[in-house]
Design an enzyme around this catalytic site. Structure first.
Site, short mmCIF file in Angstrom:
data_model
loop_
_atom_site.label_atom_id
_atom_site.label_comp_id
_atom_site.label_asym_id
_atom_site.label_seq_id
_atom_site.Cartn_x
_atom_site.Cartn_y
_atom_site.Cartn_z
N GLN A 1 17.84 -23.30 -10.34
CA GLN A 1 18.23 -24.42 -11.17
C GLN A 1 18.79 -25.54 -10.31
OE1 GLN A 1 19.97 -23.53 -14.94
NE2 GLN A 1 20.13 -21.36 -14.43
N SER B 1 18.35 -14.12 -17.21
CA SER B 1 17.58 -13.45 -18.25
C SER B 1 16.12 -13.31 -17.89
CB SER B 1 17.73 -14.23 -19.56
OG SER B 1 17.44 -15.60 -19.32
N HIS C 1 4.85 -13.90 -11.24
CA HIS C 1 6.01 -13.43 -12.00
C HIS C 1 6.78 -12.33 -11.27
CE1 HIS C 1 8.22 -12.62 -15.74
NE2 HIS C 1 8.02 -11.33 -15.54
N CYS D 1 5.92 -18.52 -16.57
CA CYS D 1 4.58 -18.27 -16.02
C CYS D 1 3.62 -19.44 -16.35
CB CYS D 1 4.01 -16.96 -16.57
SG CYS D 1 4.56 -15.49 -15.66
N CYS E 1 6.51 -14.51 -20.60
CA CYS E 1 7.47 -15.23 -19.73
C CYS E 1 7.32 -16.73 -19.94
CB CYS E 1 7.22 -14.87 -18.28
SG CYS E 1 8.11 -15.93 -17.13
N HIS F 1 11.28 -14.00 -13.37
CA HIS F 1 10.34 -14.89 -12.68
C HIS F 1 11.11 -15.69 -11.61
CE1 HIS F 1 6.40 -17.14 -12.92
NE2 HIS F 1 7.09 -17.83 -12.03
N HIS G 1 12.86 -18.26 -9.72
CA HIS G 1 13.17 -19.66 -10.02
C HIS G 1 14.62 -19.96 -9.67
CE1 HIS G 1 14.93 -17.69 -13.55
NE2 HIS G 1 15.59 -18.80 -13.81
N ASN H 1 20.42 -17.93 -9.60
CA ASN H 1 21.05 -16.74 -10.17
C ASN H 1 19.99 -15.67 -10.18
OD1 ASN H 1 23.65 -17.35 -10.81
ND2 ASN H 1 23.18 -18.01 -12.89
#
Ligand code: ZN
Length: 345
Positions: free
Chosen positions: A168, A161, A113, A53, A50, A164, A166, A153
């Protein structure tokens, strides 16, 4: 007699000025499609492959630090770039283009993760809120930035994709489309009423109750009257303020709590890690009294972990349409447990 529960009708979105077609009679059709459950999603707390990570390598040879809470970095494949020359093209009013500059960042919510917002603890989620506020303040203070969009997203169905946890942050030199529409509508309402559009809307929804999903001292989550997506949710602050930079400590705690609760109720709906796009709409500082801080959730799932709504056909060419009413969706989400299905014994 016209009945919103029985008859096809259009509903108006006062934030954008657009309409949605609602066809409640169609939910009486028998459903014969798939309703399978997905196998449980087993992911390790650390994945050596990943790129988010701690300690792992990203594009361009960047190495993530051994972070223990949140971690922010500039997107290695940014859609907006700071060093973009200014300029414009206009040929006969038909071929128009304007230079756009900005910054794109990635915020990891946790080093783990295998976590999601629904499965994070409250102090962890509060740290995410604090990181958002810090980034929001820094970016919105810049003269070359007009708008800061923070969005998540979640899930492969939304084109994400990497699982993990997160989000933006895209900060741009002009106002994006959705924000321009909401800015004009909120300004028009504020000028006429002397109160924000969402303050008046929230008071109406709280008095009715039928579209409320959950609430705490500072925020309310509801399925908006004009929802497009089957289980769309709007999170609105009880106190009218324009941006997350003016949240109190208590409001930050309440935001962390309601985001976790919405994600938990979503996951509990089909007992799957529920995909969605969520993001905040806001303006910084006190110079935008017509703006009322809120978050939109746009989840695609319709009937089960695998059956999604598509925006196709009539929706692309004419008007978005839904079958299940906002009231029925809110009732389902409201009835779900507040405890995540994975934590129930
Ligand atoms: Zn909005």
């Amino acid at each position: 007699m016209f009945d919103l529960k029985e008859h096809p009708h259009k509903r108006h979105n006062p934030l954008t000025g657009e309409w949605v077609l609602v066809s409640p009679h169609r939910t009486k059709r028998p459903w014969q499609g798939q309703v399978e459950k997905l196998p449980p999603d087993e992911r390790p707390a650390y994945d050596p492959k990943c790129y988010l990570c701690p300690g792992n390598e990203r594009a361009g040879g960047h190495i993530n630090p051994p972070y223990s809470s949140t971690f922010v970095f500039t997107n290695d494949f940014s859609a907006l770039l700071e060093a973009t020359p200014g300029g414009a093209v206009d040929e006969a009013g038909l071929l128009r283009a304007v230079s756009e500059s900005g910054v794109c960042k990635v915020v990891c919510f946790s080093p783990a993760h295998n976590l999601t917002v629904a499965e994070m603890d409250l102090p962890g989620m509060r740290a995410v809120v604090d990181t958002w506020v810090e980034e929001y303040c820094q970016l919105s203070a810049r003269r070359d930035i007009a708008y800061v969009e923070i969005f998540e997203n979640r899930g492969e169905m939304m084109g994400c994709s990497n699982p993990h946890p997160h989000c933006q942050i895209w900060a741009s030199s002009s106002l994006p489309n959705e924000v321009l529409k909401e800015d004009a509508s909120q300004w028009g309402w504020f000028e006429r009423a002397g109160r924000t559009l969402l303050a008046d809307y929230l008071a109406l929804e709280l008095s009715r109750g039928e579209r409320i999903v959950c609430a705490n001292d500072s925020f309310v989550a509801l399925v908006p009257f004009w929802a497009l997506w089957p289980y769309e949710v709007l999170v609105v602050s009880r106190r009218p303020f324009s941006g997350m930079d003016s949240m109190t400590g208590e409001e930050r705690d309440c935001l962390a709590a309601i985001l976790r609760e919405v994600a938990t109720r979503y996951d509990n709906l089909f007992e799957v890690s529920f995909p969605y796009t969520m993001g905040f709409h806001q303006m910084p500082g006190g110079a935008h009294p017509h703006w009322h801080f809120h978050a939109h959730y746009y989840p695609p799932l319709l009937r089960s972990a695998t059956v999604r709504k598509f925006m196709v056909g009539y929706e692309m060419l004419a008007t978005p349409q839904r079958d299940i009413t906002a009231e029925a969706a809110a009732e389902r989400l409201r009835a779900l447990p507040r405890t995540h299905y994975k934590l129930r014994g």
